[in-house]
Write a protein that holds these residues in place. Structure first.
Motif, PDB file in Angstrom:
ATOM      1  N   UNK A  67      74.042  64.581  55.231  1.00  0.00           N
ATOM      2  CA  UNK A  67      72.792  64.808  56.056  1.00  0.00           C
ATOM      3  C   UNK A  67      73.018  64.791  57.369  1.00  0.00           C
ATOM      4  N   UNK A  68      73.930  63.842  58.012  1.00  0.00           N
ATOM      5  CA  UNK A  68      74.535  64.093  59.396  1.00  0.00           C
ATOM      6  C   UNK A  68      75.002  65.217  59.683  1.00  0.00           C
ATOM      7  N   UNK A  69      75.974  65.688  58.762  1.00  0.00           N
ATOM      8  CA  UNK A  69      76.763  66.931  59.089  1.00  0.00           C
ATOM      9  C   UNK A  69      75.692  68.200  59.109  1.00  0.00           C
ATOM     10  N   UNK A  70      74.758  68.025  58.152  1.00  0.00           N
ATOM     11  CA  UNK A  70      73.840  69.015  58.406  1.00  0.00           C
ATOM     12  C   UNK A  70      72.920  69.163  59.690  1.00  0.00           C
ATOM     13  N   UNK A  71      72.690  67.903  60.074  1.00  0.00           N
ATOM     14  CA  UNK A  71      71.992  67.892  61.436  1.00  0.00           C
ATOM     15  C   UNK A  71      72.842  68.248  62.493  1.00  0.00           C
ATOM     16  N   UNK A  72      74.071  68.083  62.386  1.00  0.00           N
ATOM     17  CA  UNK A  72      75.013  68.688  63.425  1.00  0.00           C
ATOM     18  C   UNK A  72      75.013  69.994  63.699  1.00  0.00           C
ATOM     19  N   UNK A  73      74.677  70.589  62.646  1.00  0.00           N
ATOM     20  CA  UNK A  73      74.448  72.119  62.457  1.00  0.00           C
ATOM     21  C   UNK A  73      73.264  72.882  62.749  1.00  0.00           C
ATOM     22  N   UNK A  74      72.432  71.904  62.986  1.00  0.00           N
ATOM     23  CA  UNK A  74      71.085  72.394  63.061  1.00  0.00           C
ATOM     24  C   UNK A  74      70.403  72.787  61.858  1.00  0.00           C
ATOM     25  N   UNK A  75      70.621  72.189  60.867  1.00  0.00           N
ATOM     26  CA  UNK A  75      70.208  72.453  59.541  1.00  0.00           C
ATOM     27  C   UNK A  75      69.270  71.490  59.088  1.00  0.00           C
ATOM     28  N   UNK A  76      68.684  71.752  58.072  1.00  0.00           N
ATOM     29  CA  UNK A  76      67.739  70.901  57.046  1.00  0.00           C
ATOM     30  C   UNK A  76      67.835  71.250  55.676  1.00  0.00           C
ATOM     31  N   UNK A  77      67.205  70.234  54.919  1.00  0.00           N
ATOM     32  CA  UNK A  77      67.263  70.473  53.360  1.00  0.00           C
ATOM     33  C   UNK A  77      65.612  70.798  53.030  1.00  0.00           C
ATOM     34  N   UNK A  78      65.446  71.666  52.271  1.00  0.00           N
ATOM     35  CA  UNK A  78      64.275  71.943  51.829  1.00  0.00           C
ATOM     36  C   UNK A  78      64.222  71.884  50.108  1.00  0.00           C
ATOM     37  N   UNK A  79      63.120  71.104  49.813  1.00  0.00           N
ATOM     38  CA  UNK A  79      63.057  70.802  48.151  1.00  0.00           C
ATOM     39  C   UNK A  79      62.498  71.785  47.667  1.00  0.00           C
ATOM     40  N   UNK A  80      62.647  71.982  46.475  1.00  0.00           N
ATOM     41  CA  UNK A  80      61.868  72.984  45.682  1.00  0.00           C
ATOM     42  C   UNK A  80      60.308  72.767  45.517  1.00  0.00           C
ATOM     43  N   UNK A  81      59.910  71.647  45.865  1.00  0.00           N
ATOM     44  CA  UNK A  81      58.401  71.407  45.747  1.00  0.00           C
ATOM     45  C   UNK A  81      57.589  71.244  47.030  1.00  0.00           C
ATOM     46  N   UNK A  82      58.645  71.935  47.739  1.00  0.00           N
ATOM     47  CA  UNK A  82      57.841  71.995  49.527  1.00  0.00           C
ATOM     48  C   UNK A  82      57.499  73.427  49.694  1.00  0.00           C
ATOM     49  N   UNK A  83      56.529  73.183  50.470  1.00  0.00           N
ATOM     50  CA  UNK A  83      55.634  74.519  51.051  1.00  0.00           C
ATOM     51  C   UNK A  83      56.810  75.559  51.747  1.00  0.00           C
ATOM     52  N   UNK A  84      57.915  75.168  52.144  1.00  0.00           N
ATOM     53  CA  UNK A  84      58.620  76.008  52.956  1.00  0.00           C
ATOM     54  C   UNK A  84      59.816  76.708  51.950  1.00  0.00           C
ATOM     55  N   UNK A  85      59.630  76.274  50.675  1.00  0.00           N
ATOM     56  CA  UNK A  85      60.634  76.616  49.957  1.00  0.00           C
ATOM     57  C   UNK A  85      60.488  78.307  49.700  1.00  0.00           C
ATOM     58  N   UNK A  86      61.571  78.877  49.768  1.00  0.00           N
ATOM     59  CA  UNK A  86      61.491  80.426  49.395  1.00  0.00           C
ATOM     60  C   UNK A  86      60.781  80.952  48.113  1.00  0.00           C
ATOM     61  N   UNK A  87      59.799  81.445  48.204  1.00  0.00           N
ATOM     62  CA  UNK A  87      58.966  81.910  46.920  1.00  0.00           C
ATOM     63  C   UNK A  87      59.916  82.568  45.959  1.00  0.00           C
ATOM     64  N   UNK A  88      60.852  83.488  46.514  1.00  0.00           N
ATOM     65  CA  UNK A  88      61.732  84.015  45.328  1.00  0.00           C
ATOM     66  C   UNK A  88      62.715  82.988  44.587  1.00  0.00           C
ATOM     67  N   UNK A  89      62.903  82.054  45.455  1.00  0.00           N
ATOM     68  CA  UNK A  89      63.952  80.908  44.540  1.00  0.00           C
ATOM     69  C   UNK A  89      62.974  80.250  43.947  1.00  0.00           C
ATOM     70  N   UNK A  90      61.726  80.069  44.051  1.00  0.00           N
ATOM     71  CA  UNK A  90      60.702  78.965  43.428  1.00  0.00           C
ATOM     72  C   UNK A  90      60.354  79.651  42.100  1.00  0.00           C
ATOM     73  N   UNK A  91      60.572  81.055  41.979  1.00  0.00           N
ATOM     74  CA  UNK A  91      60.141  81.756  40.735  1.00  0.00           C
ATOM     75  C   UNK A  91      61.199  81.472  39.837  1.00  0.00           C
TER      76      UNK A  91
END
Length: 156
Positions: A67-91
């Protein structure tokens, strides 16, 4: 759809990184226990009962470092249950439990295309993939990468 708090997002990542827990098992555990935190708490009991799998949980320190490495790269995690999760992957059935997004999260609202090719692609193939990615991006499509070395590396 729900938005996870930081504690539950960490639990989703830890469960997703647990040995012998793929997307199907992950979805089954969430359906059975209601949350990744509850599933993580139950895994040792399930393994002790002889569920046929020896679940090996990643250490909390490993999750912290990821998580710290990801934050240094200006990244984030999105879980499959979250609204920002891409609809193509959610399908997908089941979808990947959690994804990493670097920088431009707004691109997830676009249609997404992945370019897949050989790890040891020729210079001509890399150039072709690069030009194709440029043209797809110009058509307002987002280009996804699995971040493996190969045809989808940055430049031909």
């Amino acid at each position: 759809m729900q938005t996870l708090d930081d504690r539950e997002r960490r639990a989703w990542l830890r469960l997703a990184r647990t040995e012998h827990v793929g997307p199907v098992t992950f979805a089954s555990l969430i359906a059975r226990f209601g949350s990744a935190s509850a599933a993580l708490a139950e895994l040792p009991r399930m393994a002790a009962r002889g569920g046929g799998k020896n679940f090996v949980l990643p250490q909390e320190d490993d999750i912290d470092r990821e998580i710290e490495s990801l934050a240094r790269l200006d990244g984030r995690l999105i879980a499959a249950c979250e609204p920002d999760f891409p609809h193509g992957l959610a399908a997908l059935d089941p979808p990947p439990p959690i994804i990493t997004v670097l920088r431009h999260g707004a691109l997830l609202k676009r249609e997404i295309v992945a370019i897949v090719g050989a790890r040891n692609a020729s210079a001509l193939a890399r150039k072709f993939a690069f030009v194709m990615a440029q043209e797809l991006a110009a058509a307002n499509l987002a280009i996804a990468s699995g971040m493996a070395r190969g045809i989808d590396r940055r430049r031909p």
